[in-house]
Design a protein around this motif. Structure first.
Motif, PDB file in Angstrom:
ATOM      1  N   VAL A  96       0.714  -1.352  -0.011  1.00 41.28           N
ATOM      2  CA  VAL A  96       0.827  -0.036   0.021  1.00 41.28           C
ATOM      3  C   VAL A  96       0.876   1.342   0.065  1.00 41.28           C
ATOM      4  CG1 VAL A  96      -0.018   0.105   2.770  1.00 41.28           C
ATOM      5  CG2 VAL A  96      -1.920   0.982   1.148  1.00 41.28           C
ATOM      6  N   ILE A  97      -0.055   2.164  -0.397  1.00 43.42           N
ATOM      7  CA  ILE A  97       0.951   3.648  -0.890  1.00 43.42           C
ATOM      8  C   ILE A  97      -0.043   4.489  -0.181  1.00 43.42           C
ATOM      9  CG2 ILE A  97       1.771   5.176  -2.605  1.00 43.42           C
ATOM     10  CD1 ILE A  97       3.269   2.945  -3.508  1.00 43.42           C
ATOM     11  N   PHE A  98       0.379   6.004   0.687  1.00 42.66           N
ATOM     12  CA  PHE A  98      -0.509   6.872   1.272  1.00 42.66           C
ATOM     13  C   PHE A  98      -0.046   8.046   0.715  1.00 42.66           C
ATOM     14  CE2 PHE A  98      -1.100   3.526   4.069  1.00 42.66           C
ATOM     15  CZ  PHE A  98      -2.884   3.768   4.868  1.00 42.66           C
ATOM     16  N   LEU A  99      -0.360   8.351   0.066  1.00 36.98           N
ATOM     17  CA  LEU A  99       0.374   9.847  -1.126  1.00 36.98           C
ATOM     18  C   LEU A  99      -0.585  11.032   0.093  1.00 36.98           C
ATOM     19  CD1 LEU A  99       0.130   9.182  -4.480  1.00 36.98           C
ATOM     20  CD2 LEU A  99       1.686   9.376  -3.059  1.00 36.98           C
ATOM     21  N   ASP A 104      -3.326  18.905   2.531  1.00 31.29           N
ATOM     22  CA  ASP A 104      -3.148  17.859   3.841  1.00 31.29           C
ATOM     23  C   ASP A 104      -4.047  16.596   3.751  1.00 31.29           C
ATOM     24  OD1 ASP A 104      -0.501  19.124   4.892  1.00 31.29           O
ATOM     25  OD2 ASP A 104      -1.509  20.537   5.689  1.00 31.29           O
ATOM     26  N   SER A 105      -4.819  16.483   2.733  1.00 39.98           N
ATOM     27  CA  SER A 105      -5.646  15.245   2.516  1.00 39.98           C
ATOM     28  C   SER A 105      -4.904  14.205   2.061  1.00 39.98           C
ATOM     29  CB  SER A 105      -6.608  15.851   1.442  1.00 39.98           C
ATOM     30  OG  SER A 105      -6.189  15.822   0.370  1.00 39.98           O
ATOM     31  N   TYR A 106      -5.934  12.898   1.674  1.00 38.74           N
ATOM     32  CA  TYR A 106      -4.857  12.023   1.064  1.00 38.74           C
ATOM     33  C   TYR A 106      -5.391  11.407   0.312  1.00 38.74           C
ATOM     34  CZ  TYR A 106      -2.039  12.425   5.813  1.00 38.74           C
ATOM     35  OH  TYR A 106      -1.571  13.835   6.693  1.00 38.74           O
ATOM     36  N   SER A 107      -4.372  10.163  -0.753  1.00 41.88           N
ATOM     37  CA  SER A 107      -4.744   8.647  -1.119  1.00 41.88           C
ATOM     38  C   SER A 107      -4.418   8.225  -0.903  1.00 41.88           C
ATOM     39  CB  SER A 107      -4.595   9.809  -2.201  1.00 41.88           C
ATOM     40  OG  SER A 107      -3.647  10.107  -2.654  1.00 41.88           O
ATOM     41  N   VAL A 108      -5.471   6.495  -1.281  1.00 37.35           N
ATOM     42  CA  VAL A 108      -4.831   5.425  -0.565  1.00 37.35           C
ATOM     43  C   VAL A 108      -5.003   4.698  -1.758  1.00 37.35           C
ATOM     44  CG1 VAL A 108      -4.346   3.340   1.363  1.00 37.35           C
ATOM     45  CG2 VAL A 108      -4.968   6.194   1.309  1.00 37.35           C
ATOM     46  N   TYR A 109      -3.940   3.805  -1.946  1.00 43.13           N
ATOM     47  CA  TYR A 109      -3.732   2.666  -3.473  1.00 43.13           C
ATOM     48  C   TYR A 109      -3.262   1.406  -2.655  1.00 43.13           C
ATOM     49  CZ  TYR A 109      -2.878   7.693  -5.363  1.00 43.13           C
ATOM     50  OH  TYR A 109      -2.758   8.821  -5.505  1.00 43.13           O
ATOM     51  N   ALA A 110      -4.199   0.665  -2.686  1.00 42.98           N
ATOM     52  CA  ALA A 110      -3.901  -0.791  -1.622  1.00 42.98           C
ATOM     53  C   ALA A 110      -4.118  -2.089  -2.826  1.00 42.98           C
ATOM     54  CB  ALA A 110      -4.591  -0.996  -0.760  1.00 42.98           C
ATOM     55  N   HIS A 111      -3.175  -3.050  -2.303  1.00 38.78           N
ATOM     56  CA  HIS A 111      -3.141  -4.803  -2.917  1.00 38.78           C
ATOM     57  C   HIS A 111      -2.491  -4.580  -3.834  1.00 38.78           C
ATOM     58  CE1 HIS A 111      -6.516  -5.147   0.095  1.00 38.78           C
ATOM     59  NE2 HIS A 111      -7.785  -4.712  -0.902  1.00 38.78           N
ATOM     60  N   LEU A 112      -1.714  -3.592  -3.755  1.00 43.16           N
ATOM     61  CA  LEU A 112      -0.863  -3.459  -5.256  1.00 43.16           C
ATOM     62  C   LEU A 112       0.542  -4.894  -5.244  1.00 43.16           C
ATOM     63  CD1 LEU A 112       0.012  -0.196  -4.272  1.00 43.16           C
ATOM     64  CD2 LEU A 112      -1.075  -0.196  -5.908  1.00 43.16           C
ATOM     65  N   ASN A 113       0.760  -5.472  -6.410  1.00 38.97           N
ATOM     66  CA  ASN A 113       1.912  -6.036  -7.099  1.00 38.97           C
ATOM     67  C   ASN A 113       3.083  -5.493  -6.048  1.00 38.97           C
ATOM     68  OD1 ASN A 113       3.849  -7.566  -8.670  1.00 38.97           O
ATOM     69  ND2 ASN A 113       1.826  -8.755  -8.304  1.00 38.97           N
ATOM     70  N   ARG A 114       3.564  -4.575  -6.315  1.00 37.49           N
ATOM     71  CA  ARG A 114       4.983  -4.002  -6.440  1.00 37.49           C
ATOM     72  C   ARG A 114       4.767  -2.305  -6.441  1.00 37.49           C
ATOM     73  NH1 ARG A 114       5.388  -5.635 -11.669  1.00 37.49           N
ATOM     74  NH2 ARG A 114       6.537  -4.659 -12.527  1.00 37.49           N
ATOM     75  N   PHE A 115       5.767  -1.580  -5.871  1.00 31.39           N
ATOM     76  CA  PHE A 115       5.962  -0.351  -6.077  1.00 31.39           C
ATOM     77  C   PHE A 115       6.304  -0.311  -7.723  1.00 31.39           C
ATOM     78  CE2 PHE A 115       6.179  -0.651  -1.422  1.00 31.39           C
ATOM     79  CZ  PHE A 115       4.379  -0.647  -0.960  1.00 31.39           C
ATOM     80  N   GLU A 116       7.026   1.473  -7.659  1.00 23.72           N
ATOM     81  CA  GLU A 116       7.398   1.689  -9.077  1.00 23.72           C
ATOM     82  C   GLU A 116       8.745   1.273  -8.622  1.00 23.72           C
ATOM     83  OE1 GLU A 116       9.675   4.285  -9.278  1.00 23.72           O
ATOM     84  OE2 GLU A 116       9.233   4.958  -7.035  1.00 23.72           O
TER      85      GLU A 116
END
Length: 623
Positions: A96-99, A104-116
């Motif tokens: 998972v990545i938290f941006l 100051d808000s956030y976006s979340v990207y989960a269940h990823l195979n891998r990061f860049e």
């Protein structure tokens, strides 16, 4: 390395989406009309799940975007951002990545195979310090930044499968909110669908739930009717309702629910956002007794006390049906976030009700009372054996699961029984009279006052911990401890399991077994079993493969149906080179990973694997 911008002009479907203006009804003050979000993947613009859906342990906090059963689609930064936090795990959010964005808000990207590749190198540098495959790290100090549209990761199935991208937006206060309240949209012209109505019967004096009855719907088009229902006291209504969208078979949560009698609004809820700390309050918004027994998420049209979700905008007597004798036509209205609307009718006939239409309801209890207890010395513990390979998922549709009914005798021992009323707002301890078993309740653990009974039962090499009432939601974990009897004290293979007595399944719980004592943290009040696991994990033959990044890996099939694989304690080396031990619980794979590994013509694999009870399996192979 981290600013390699990926322009996706060719992805015309998304280009159309970007130009759509923000929803006019905007409850989130920090969102300006000038703020636009980018669709976060090139996999599809179709959803498999949406915001605030029923899950096994909490409300769903985002959107699940379909990836067609495949992994490796590109994931993009939805806005300019700095990397706030990353995680890698076989459970929960998976990889998972938290941006964090400029407001100051956030976006979340989960269940990823891998990061860049650049971010993956950062993650691996942290993991290889002490060979931890699972990490959860705040790395904002590293000042890794992305621009809107930059490639940040690739879709996968880590944490919870099947393959999909889980995408969240959170406020500056870290509260998840519905991404479809922004400029992001999906095609949806289909109104919600009512399936069933539940009538929850409450005690006329205490308003504690006593029982429930489920009514199936009759429908013509998007008009639904639950017929006539006769009641003799106060009731709360709950609906099994879902939404649909174009071009996909998936079902979703609705956005609003309203209950009216003539021109009088009795209940109105709107699921726009919620504090992450209140995600477990799904068990109050939904009828937890029905959810626990049927696995169906009936959304209540009344609000019980302790419910801190910010969904409720209009309530009369908390939405409770407490009418004088007579007949009352009720309309239930469900809408989705695109404004599609369905209406269900029901007529409530009140007969012999001592209550009054004007009764002021100030408190609807969360927890029922325990049943009347009749003391006995010999009991039968009834349980059902179920194939652990059968999936048990929350669904609006019932599933037939093969099972076998069994019974086992057990003994009641004096000193092992306790009954106590526990109040929220202060730390409490529930302890048996012999002081050999106890539960510590933190001050914020309970959602309401609870009258709880605990009984400790011994049967051969197992110990049962019975709770009445059973299967109760709590706000914060509680801590369970039990001093083992002498004949079990030196058994290192005892483990703690929660028991779902409606389906009579056991679920292994993380616990400690040291110094003659079992300790575990409980997410709900659910009956327990302390049982022995002497069977080590089963290992298959290792094989060489490559992951989606092209790295050489070694895959080892591994299964332990009782207490699961303890991947963090396990160790794998190939040709003397130690690697990270990653785990895929869906496929029952252990994965050896080391970016430095290059296979030779002959490769020696040494494997040590543990299960949750500490049983150990070793294997050596040449591949």
């Amino acid at each position: 390395m981290f600013n390699s911008r990926l322009r996706i002009i060719s992805f015309s479907i998304l280009t159309v989406l970007f130009s759509i203006t923000a929803v006019k009804s905007q409850p989130l003050s920090f969102l300006a009309d000038s703020v636009t979000y980018l669709w976060p993947t090139d996999s599809s613009t179709l959803l498999s799940s949406t915001f605030a859906e029923t899950r096994s342990a909490h409300l769903h906090a985002g959107l699940d975007i379909r990836t067609w059963g495949r992994e490796g689609y590109q994931v993009f930064a939805t806005r300019d951002a700095i990397v706030h936090r990353i995680g890698m795990s076989p459970y929960g959010y998976g990889n998972v990545i938290f941006l964090k964005h400029d407001d100051d808000s956030y976006s979340v990207y989960a269940h990823l195979n891998r990061f860049e590749p650049g971010l993956q190198s950062v993650a691996d540098s942290i993991r290889f310090i002490d060979y931890r495959a699972a990490i959860d790290e705040v790395i904002e100090h590293k000042n890794i930044r992305y621009r809107q549209g930059d490639l940040i990761a690739f879709t996968g199935s880590t944490g919870v499968g099947p393959p999909h991208l889980h995408f969240e937006l959170r406020t500056p206060e870290f509260k998840p909110f519905n991404p479809l309240l922004t400029n992001l949209r999906v095609r949806d012209t289909i109104p919600p669908v009512f399936r069933q109505l539940a009538v929850e019967y409450l005690d006329p004096e205490t308003l504690k739930m006593q029982n429930y009855h489920i009514v199936n719907v009759n429908s013509v088009g998007n008009r639904y009717n639950f017929g006539d229902i006769t009641v003799h006291g106060p009731v709360g209504l709950a609906v099994n309702v879902h939404d649909r969208a174009n071009d996909t078979p998936n079902i979703y949560a609705v956005h609003t629910l309203t209950m009216v009698h003539q021109s009088d609004t009795l209940f109105h809820s709107r699921a726009d956002y919620f504090p992450h700390t209140a995600a477990r309050h799904m068990f109050l918004d939904r009828s937890y007794p029905i959810l626990a027994e049927t696995r169906r998420g009936f959304q209540r049209l009344y609000k019980v006390s302790g419910n801190q979700l910010p969904f409720y905008h209009s309530l009369k007597n908390h939405g409770l049906i407490q009418f004088e004798n007579g007949s009352y036509p009720i309309q239930i209205i469900a809408t989705d976030i695109n404004g599609n609307r369905s209406v269900a009718d029901v007529t409530i006939h009140v007969r012999g009700n001592p209550g009054s239409l004007n009764r002021d309801i100030t408190h609807i209890p969360v927890y029922p009372d325990p049943p009347v207890f009749e003391m006995a010395s010999i009991f039968n513990w009834k349980y059902i054996a179920i194939d652990h390979n059968e999936p048990v998922l929350l669904s609006s549709i019932s599933e037939n699961i093969p099972y076998q009914k069994n019974e086992a005798p057990y003994r009641y021992l004096p000193g092992s029984f306790i009954e106590k009323k526990i109040s929220p707002g202060r730390k409490s301890t529930l302890s048996t009279p012999d002081k050999k078993a106890w539960i510590i309740f933190p001050e914020d653990a309970l959602l309401d006052t609870l009258h709880l009974r605990m009984n400790i039962i011994h049967s051969q090499n197992e110990i049962y911990v019975n709770f009445e009432p059973d299967r109760l939601p709590i706000h914060r974990n509680i801590e369970f401890s039990l001093i083992l009897p002498d004949y079990l004290r030196d058994n290192p293979r005892l483990a703690l399991f929660s028991v779902d007595q409606f389906r009579n399944r056991r679920f292994f719980m993380s616990s400690t077994n040291t110094d003659g004592m079992i300790r575990g943290s409980l997410r709900e009040i659910s009956s327990l079993v302390i049982s022995e696991d002497n069977t080590p994990p089963r290992l298959g033959s290792p094989r060489l493969s490559r992951n989606l990044a092209g790295n050489h890996i070694v895959i080892i099939p591994a299964r332990d149906p009782e207490t699961g694989i303890d991947f963090a304690r396990s160790e794998i080396t190939v040709n003397g080179l130690r690697g990270l031990v990653e785990y895929d619980p869906e496929k029952n794979w252990l994965i050896y990973y080391n970016p430095k590994f290059r296979p030779a013509s002959s490769n020696r694999v040494e494997i040590v694997v543990y299960d949750g009870a500490g049983n150990r399996s070793t294997s050596s192979a040449t591949i």
